[in-house]
Enzyme design. Structure first.
Site, PDB file in Angstrom:
ATOM      1  N   LEU A  33     -44.870 -39.452   2.984  1.00 34.71           N
ATOM      2  CA  LEU A  33     -45.254 -39.646   4.383  1.00 34.71           C
ATOM      3  C   LEU A  33     -46.747 -39.423   4.612  1.00 34.71           C
ATOM      4  O   LEU A  33     -47.365 -38.544   4.012  1.00 34.71           O
ATOM      5  CB  LEU A  33     -44.446 -38.695   5.273  1.00 34.71           C
ATOM      6  CG  LEU A  33     -42.926 -38.868   5.191  1.00 34.71           C
ATOM      7  CD1 LEU A  33     -42.232 -37.846   6.095  1.00 34.71           C
ATOM      8  CD2 LEU A  33     -42.502 -40.283   5.561  1.00 34.71           C
ATOM      9  N   HIS A  34     -47.295 -40.251   5.495  1.00 37.17           N
ATOM     10  CA  HIS A  34     -48.703 -40.131   5.902  1.00 37.17           C
ATOM     11  C   HIS A  34     -48.766 -40.284   7.421  1.00 37.17           C
ATOM     12  O   HIS A  34     -47.712 -40.435   8.083  1.00 37.17           O
ATOM     13  CB  HIS A  34     -49.560 -41.177   5.174  1.00 37.17           C
ATOM     14  CG  HIS A  34     -49.003 -42.569   5.251  1.00 37.17           C
ATOM     15  ND1 HIS A  34     -48.917 -43.277   6.432  1.00 37.17           N
ATOM     16  CD2 HIS A  34     -48.478 -43.386   4.303  1.00 37.17           C
ATOM     17  CE1 HIS A  34     -48.381 -44.457   6.211  1.00 37.17           C
ATOM     18  NE2 HIS A  34     -48.091 -44.558   4.924  1.00 37.17           N
ATOM     19  N   HIS A  37     -46.692 -43.079   9.162  1.00 36.53           N
ATOM     20  CA  HIS A  37     -45.288 -42.768   9.411  1.00 36.53           C
ATOM     21  C   HIS A  37     -45.167 -41.816  10.611  1.00 36.53           C
ATOM     22  O   HIS A  37     -44.305 -41.982  11.462  1.00 36.53           O
ATOM     23  CB  HIS A  37     -44.673 -42.062   8.198  1.00 36.53           C
ATOM     24  CG  HIS A  37     -44.627 -42.895   6.953  1.00 36.53           C
ATOM     25  ND1 HIS A  37     -45.312 -42.556   5.811  1.00 36.53           N
ATOM     26  CD2 HIS A  37     -43.958 -44.039   6.658  1.00 36.53           C
ATOM     27  CE1 HIS A  37     -45.059 -43.446   4.867  1.00 36.53           C
ATOM     28  NE2 HIS A  37     -44.255 -44.362   5.341  1.00 36.53           N
ATOM     29  N   GLN A  61     -34.768 -53.490  -2.602  1.00 37.33           N
ATOM     30  CA  GLN A  61     -35.912 -54.249  -2.085  1.00 37.33           C
ATOM     31  C   GLN A  61     -37.079 -54.316  -3.075  1.00 37.33           C
ATOM     32  O   GLN A  61     -38.114 -54.890  -2.765  1.00 37.33           O
ATOM     33  CB  GLN A  61     -36.368 -53.699  -0.732  1.00 37.33           C
ATOM     34  CG  GLN A  61     -37.074 -52.357  -0.794  1.00 37.33           C
ATOM     35  CD  GLN A  61     -37.320 -51.812   0.590  1.00 37.33           C
ATOM     36  OE1 GLN A  61     -36.393 -51.436   1.313  1.00 37.33           O
ATOM     37  NE2 GLN A  61     -38.583 -51.770   1.006  1.00 37.33           N
ATOM     38  N   GLN A 153     -42.111 -57.932   7.823  1.00 35.63           N
ATOM     39  CA  GLN A 153     -40.873 -57.140   7.796  1.00 35.63           C
ATOM     40  C   GLN A 153     -40.334 -56.943   9.210  1.00 35.63           C
ATOM     41  O   GLN A 153     -39.135 -57.053   9.459  1.00 35.63           O
ATOM     42  CB  GLN A 153     -41.133 -55.777   7.147  1.00 35.63           C
ATOM     43  CG  GLN A 153     -40.001 -54.793   7.291  1.00 35.63           C
ATOM     44  CD  GLN A 153     -40.257 -53.508   6.534  1.00 35.63           C
ATOM     45  OE1 GLN A 153     -40.090 -53.451   5.334  1.00 35.63           O
ATOM     46  NE2 GLN A 153     -40.688 -52.467   7.235  1.00 35.63           N
ATOM     47  N   SER A 186     -48.284 -45.420   1.389  1.00 35.84           N
ATOM     48  CA  SER A 186     -47.819 -44.473   0.368  1.00 35.84           C
ATOM     49  C   SER A 186     -48.380 -44.860  -0.993  1.00 35.84           C
ATOM     50  O   SER A 186     -48.493 -44.026  -1.885  1.00 35.84           O
ATOM     51  CB  SER A 186     -46.292 -44.482   0.303  1.00 35.84           C
ATOM     52  OG  SER A 186     -45.763 -44.187   1.566  1.00 35.84           O
TER      53      SER A 186
HETATM   54  P1  AMP Z   1     -42.537 -47.380   4.204  1.00 38.00           P
HETATM   55  O1  AMP Z   1     -42.274 -45.938   3.954  1.00 38.00           O
HETATM   56  O2  AMP Z   1     -43.755 -47.909   3.535  1.00 38.00           O
HETATM   57  O3  AMP Z   1     -41.312 -48.239   3.993  1.00 38.00           O
HETATM   58  O4  AMP Z   1     -42.870 -47.508   5.746  1.00 38.00           O
HETATM   59  C1  AMP Z   1     -41.996 -47.005   6.721  1.00 38.00           C
HETATM   60  C2  AMP Z   1     -42.458 -47.470   8.084  1.00 38.00           C
HETATM   61  O5  AMP Z   1     -43.776 -46.989   8.329  1.00 38.00           O
HETATM   62  C3  AMP Z   1     -42.525 -49.011   8.208  1.00 38.00           C
HETATM   63  O6  AMP Z   1     -42.081 -49.389   9.499  1.00 38.00           O
HETATM   64  C4  AMP Z   1     -43.998 -49.283   8.019  1.00 38.00           C
HETATM   65  O7  AMP Z   1     -44.431 -50.472   8.640  1.00 38.00           O
HETATM   66  C5  AMP Z   1     -44.612 -48.064   8.695  1.00 38.00           C
HETATM   67  N1  AMP Z   1     -45.980 -47.856   8.213  1.00 38.00           N
HETATM   68  C6  AMP Z   1     -46.392 -47.803   6.927  1.00 38.00           C
HETATM   69  N2  AMP Z   1     -47.739 -47.650   6.868  1.00 38.00           N
HETATM   70  C7  AMP Z   1     -48.169 -47.619   8.151  1.00 38.00           C
HETATM   71  C8  AMP Z   1     -49.459 -47.490   8.765  1.00 38.00           C
HETATM   72  N3  AMP Z   1     -50.567 -47.379   8.053  1.00 38.00           N
HETATM   73  N4  AMP Z   1     -49.523 -47.484  10.113  1.00 38.00           N
HETATM   74  C9  AMP Z   1     -48.394 -47.620  10.870  1.00 38.00           C
HETATM   75  N5  AMP Z   1     -47.165 -47.746  10.351  1.00 38.00           N
HETATM   76  C10 AMP Z   1     -47.044 -47.750   9.014  1.00 38.00           C
END
Ligand code: AMP
Length: 280
Positions: A33-34, A37, A61, A153, A186
């Site tokens: 997480l960043h 998220h 996926q 997505q 991530s």
């Molecule tokens: P992930 O863990 O990469 O599958 O992302 C989970 C959710 O966080 C998805 O809806 C992503 O679009 C969103 N997300 C990932 N990176 C960012 C970001 N930099 N800013 C905003 N939302 C993000």
């Protein structure tokens, strides 16, 4: 924060909350997480009574087994971040809790599935819809929050929601960036310090395009952006597309809602980014 690892226990707990009239906001993630998220979580907290975050690295996926294997999984620090952010519930299942044996899944998603990301990651969106459908079925959220970072997505999930008439409203949240413009991801932890510098070409090019959009026709601009990115050492462009934000097909001079999307390998790390250019 309550942590659940089984569908049944989470389903039962959420059922009670729903009976008490609580609204449920949901953020699906693959962990590591960043702030991006956490910005989704924060928007969920502002809009609903109870926030559920899932952390599940979904194998269906990934089209590249090495990518799946090396995907970061820092669960202890993720839990700490969620606790600190005031998340109510974490759902963190094992793979065999989500998938029983050799199940089949196919949704007819049309052209959108095969454009851009779909072209470079065949089958990716079947895996995404498969897991998000399962997660929606377990959590039954009123609102689900997804990032603009994964623009295509979002459109695919919206299409699934419309096609299957799922009772959930999707909310698109803006991209969170590092101070120098790099979109948070991530996967950024895999970037070497040099890669990290080279990766800036993606957001810089998107910003340049937004500022110079009236300067030339769309095809020339698209070409120029592609050249800029390809000229950066260590960066291998997969696509740079100026597209219609509602179909993701190539934009024309009459397109109203324009978005530019890019994917590139920086070193060994595949990054994506995009920018809403706005009304032409
Ligand atoms: P992930 O863990 O990469 O599958 O992302 C989970 C959710 O966080 C998805 O809806 C992503 O679009 C969103 N997300 C990932 N990176 C960012 C970001 N930099 N800013 C905003 N939302 C993000």
């Amino acid at each position: 924060m309550k942590i659940f690892t089984t569908r049944k226990s989470l389903g039962q707990y959420l059922g009670q909350l729903r009976n008490e009239g609580k609204t449920i906001g949901f953020v699906a993630t693959m962990g590591a997480l960043h702030q991006g998220h956490l910005s989704l979580l924060s928007q969920a907290q502002q809009s609903t009574d109870v926030t559920v975050c899932s952390i599940f690295v979904n194998p269906t996926q990934f089209n590249d087994p090495k990518d799946l294997e090396k995907y970061p999984r820092p669960i202890a620090s993720d839990i700490e971040k969620l606790e600190q952010s005031g998340c109510d519930i974490l759902f963190n299942p094992e793979v065999n809790e989500m998938y029983a044996g050799n199940e089949q899944w196919h949704l007819e998603l049309g052209e959108l599935e095969h454009l851009l990301e779909g072209e470079f990651r065949p089958g990716h969106y079947q895996g995404v819809t498969q897991v998000v459908h399962k997660l929606f079925d377990i959590v039954k959220p009123d609102l689900a929050f997804f990032g603009q970072k994964d623009y295509q997505q979002f459109m695919i999930i919206q299409k699934m929601v419309d096609m299957l008439k799922l009772p959930v409203k999707l909310v698109m949240c803006p991209i969170t960036r590092e101070p120098d413009g790099l979109a948070m991801s991530s996967r950024n932890i895999h970037l070497s310090p040099e890669d990290r510098q080279h990766a800036l070409v993606l957001s810089k090019t998107l910003n340049w395009l937004k500022e110079n959009f009236d300067r030339n026709n769309i095809l020339s601009l698209q070409k120029e952006c592609g050249i800029l990115i390809s000229a950066e050492p260590g960066v291998k462009l997969e696509y740079f597309e100026i597209a219609d934000g509602s179909s993701l097909k190539a934009a024309s001079s009459s397109t109203k809602n324009i978005v530019a999307l890019v994917a590139a390998k920086v070193g060994n790390t595949r990054l994506i980014d995009n920018m809403i250019i706005g009304i032409s």
